[in-house]
Design a protein around this motif. Structure first.
Motif, PDB file in Angstrom:
ATOM      1  N   THR A 272      16.296  10.120  38.371  1.00  0.00           N
ATOM      2  CA  THR A 272      17.067   9.273  37.463  1.00  0.00           C
ATOM      3  C   THR A 272      18.378   9.942  37.070  1.00  0.00           C
ATOM      4  N   LEU A 273      18.312  11.236  36.843  1.00  0.00           N
ATOM      5  CA  LEU A 273      19.507  11.994  36.471  1.00  0.00           C
ATOM      6  C   LEU A 273      20.582  11.882  37.553  1.00  0.00           C
ATOM      7  N   PHE A 274      20.183  12.077  38.798  1.00  0.00           N
ATOM      8  CA  PHE A 274      21.163  12.063  39.888  1.00  0.00           C
ATOM      9  C   PHE A 274      21.556  10.636  40.302  1.00  0.00           C
ATOM     10  N   LEU A 275      20.609   9.689  40.208  1.00  0.00           N
ATOM     11  CA  LEU A 275      20.961   8.295  40.476  1.00  0.00           C
ATOM     12  C   LEU A 275      21.945   7.786  39.429  1.00  0.00           C
ATOM     13  N   GLY A 276      21.748   8.206  38.173  1.00  0.00           N
ATOM     14  CA  GLY A 276      22.668   7.815  37.112  1.00  0.00           C
ATOM     15  C   GLY A 276      24.067   8.354  37.359  1.00  0.00           C
ATOM     16  N   ALA A 277      24.138   9.566  37.885  1.00  0.00           N
ATOM     17  CA  ALA A 277      25.444  10.155  38.196  1.00  0.00           C
ATOM     18  C   ALA A 277      26.126   9.421  39.345  1.00  0.00           C
ATOM     19  N   MET A 278      25.331   9.052  40.368  1.00  0.00           N
ATOM     20  CA  MET A 278      25.899   8.407  41.555  1.00  0.00           C
ATOM     21  C   MET A 278      26.281   6.948  41.314  1.00  0.00           C
ATOM     22  N   LEU A 279      25.416   6.210  40.612  1.00  0.00           N
ATOM     23  CA  LEU A 279      25.606   4.766  40.488  1.00  0.00           C
ATOM     24  C   LEU A 279      26.226   4.333  39.162  1.00  0.00           C
ATOM     25  N   LEU A 280      26.059   5.147  38.115  1.00  0.00           N
ATOM     26  CA  LEU A 280      26.545   4.766  36.787  1.00  0.00           C
ATOM     27  C   LEU A 280      27.653   5.673  36.266  1.00  0.00           C
ATOM     28  N   ASP A 281      27.985   6.693  37.040  1.00  0.00           N
ATOM     29  CA  ASP A 281      28.988   7.677  36.627  1.00  0.00           C
ATOM     30  C   ASP A 281      28.594   8.408  35.348  1.00  0.00           C
ATOM     31  N   GLU A 282      27.277   8.550  35.119  1.00  0.00           N
ATOM     32  CA  GLU A 282      26.818   9.334  33.982  1.00  0.00           C
ATOM     33  C   GLU A 282      26.965  10.817  34.326  1.00  0.00           C
ATOM     34  N   PRO A 283      27.572  11.609  33.448  1.00  0.00           N
ATOM     35  CA  PRO A 283      27.801  13.023  33.766  1.00  0.00           C
ATOM     36  C   PRO A 283      26.500  13.822  33.777  1.00  0.00           C
ATOM     37  N   ILE A 284      26.450  14.823  34.636  1.00  0.00           N
ATOM     38  CA  ILE A 284      25.329  15.766  34.644  1.00  0.00           C
ATOM     39  C   ILE A 284      25.840  17.086  34.083  1.00  0.00           C
ATOM     40  N   THR A 285      25.301  17.476  32.949  1.00  0.00           N
ATOM     41  CA  THR A 285      25.750  18.708  32.304  1.00  0.00           C
ATOM     42  C   THR A 285      24.666  19.781  32.421  1.00  0.00           C
ATOM     43  N   GLY A 286      25.045  20.992  32.127  1.00  0.00           N
ATOM     44  CA  GLY A 286      24.093  22.096  32.151  1.00  0.00           C
ATOM     45  C   GLY A 286      22.977  21.901  31.148  1.00  0.00           C
ATOM     46  N   ILE A 287      23.310  21.329  29.968  1.00  0.00           N
ATOM     47  CA  ILE A 287      22.293  21.070  28.946  1.00  0.00           C
ATOM     48  C   ILE A 287      21.272  20.056  29.445  1.00  0.00           C
ATOM     49  N   GLN A 288      21.733  19.003  30.124  1.00  0.00           N
ATOM     50  CA  GLN A 288      20.817  17.996  30.660  1.00  0.00           C
ATOM     51  C   GLN A 288      19.888  18.599  31.714  1.00  0.00           C
ATOM     52  N   LEU A 289      20.450  19.439  32.572  1.00  0.00           N
ATOM     53  CA  LEU A 289      19.634  20.084  33.600  1.00  0.00           C
ATOM     54  C   LEU A 289      18.607  21.022  32.975  1.00  0.00           C
ATOM     55  N   ALA A 290      19.029  21.764  31.945  1.00  0.00           N
ATOM     56  CA  ALA A 290      18.112  22.677  31.266  1.00  0.00           C
ATOM     57  C   ALA A 290      16.994  21.901  30.569  1.00  0.00           C
ATOM     58  N   GLY A 291      17.360  20.804  29.890  1.00  0.00           N
ATOM     59  CA  GLY A 291      16.354  19.984  29.217  1.00  0.00           C
ATOM     60  C   GLY A 291      15.379  19.361  30.192  1.00  0.00           C
TER      61      GLY A 291
END
Length: 308
Positions: A272-291
């Motif tokens: 979901t994190l990466f699909l959101g980045a690809m299709l919705l332009d939602e940013p992926i941050t270090g905090i999101q990856l850590a969480g």
């Protein structure tokens, strides 16, 4: 002396079955998680949660109705108590849970939504502690702590960016996860008597009727007229993010067991994190990856404990 070739063949066959089951579980988890992405795409057309879930269930209902009729013809009739239980579970586990989930998605990112929903196993554990007086082990406490820290980390990060609406959306999805946890806990005995396929089909039919009825009570029928893209996305939401994942997950559980299938399902938040980045332009941050990593670690510990 046993023939080594037979042992090798058996091991190879078992390995292939395991890999096939894992693949099915992974595909089911990704498709189910993708409903958040599809919902976000539909919201771009100014469609609200009531209309979105009504379209989802309108397209899903025929599939579940066919399966429900098929199951009814080859199974023993339900008792009056079982019928009431299925209606309650359908309203609680699919109608209420799904509606609150899609409502929350109006305000929070798809990645945060998936992380909150992924806490469902921990809610099941906590409810069993308080309602069934089950003892909780140290490893389970550790898993809960790690999972909640991960979700809080991403939640605080998103609140800083999105303000009060993130808190509102997060609360809606949180209640959705708790509602579904209650459904899972309450359906434990019923699924043994009725069967998983039959229970899911019946409960989804109940949920579909409730969602569609809710639409006609709260919205004018003119809201059924939407851009063509809304219909296509709703069909994708129904077939590929609702019906197909339900049965893929069931097939995976039958092949590799619930514990292994749940571990494979941990791919959901990541996808979901990466699909959101690809299709919705939602940013992926270090905090999101850590969480996300913390939540996955917590769920993994729970699944390992369950398997032990």
């Amino acid at each position: 002396m046993p023939d080594a070739s037979y042992s090798n063949d058996d091991a190879l066959a078992a390995r292939k079955l395991l890999l096939a089951g894992l693949a099915i579980a992974v595909v089911g988890a990704i498709l189910f998680s993708a409903k958040a992405i599809v919902a976000k795409l539909i919201y771009r057309y100014q469609v609200d949660a009531v209309t979105l879930i009504a379209f989802r269930m309108l397209f899903s209902l025929p599939f579940f109705a066919v399966i429900a009729i098929w199951q009814a013809r080859q199974s023993t009739p339900l008792t009056g108590r079982e019928k009431i239980q299925i209606i309650v579970l359908g309203l609680l586990g699919y109608y209420l849970s799904s509606f609150l989930d899609f409502l929350g998605l109006q305000y929070i990112s798809a990645g945060l939504e998936r992380l909150i929903l992924f806490l469902t196993p921990s809610f099941v554990l906590l409810l069993s502690v308080f309602l069934m007086k089950r003892k909780i082990t140290m490893i389970e406490w550790s898993a809960l702590t790690i999972s909640y820290l991960g979700t809080v980390l991403v939640f605080v990060h998103d609140v800083r960016l999105g303000g009060d609406n993130v808190a509102l959306g997060g609360m809606a999805v949180l209640i959705s996860a708790i509602s579904y946890a209650v459904y899972l806990l309450a359906s434990g005995e019923l699924v043994k008597r009725v069967g998983s396929l039959r229970l899911v089909a019946y409960a989804m039919c109940v949920s579909s009727v409730a969602c569609i009825a809710q639409f006609f009570v709260l919205r004018p029928s003119s809201m059924l007229i939407q851009p063509v893209d809304v219909y296509w996305l709703s069909l994708v939401n129904a077939v590929f993010c609702t019906v197909l994942p339900v049965f893929l997950t069931m097939i995976a559980v039958q092949r590799i067991g619930a514990a292994t299938a749940s571990q494979a399902g941990m791919i959901g938040p990541v996808s979901t994190l990466f699909l959101g980045a690809m299709l919705l332009d939602e940013p992926i941050t270090g905090i999101q990856l850590a969480g996300t990593a913390l939540v996955l670690c917590g769920v993994y510990l729970l699944s390992r404990k369950k398997a032990a």
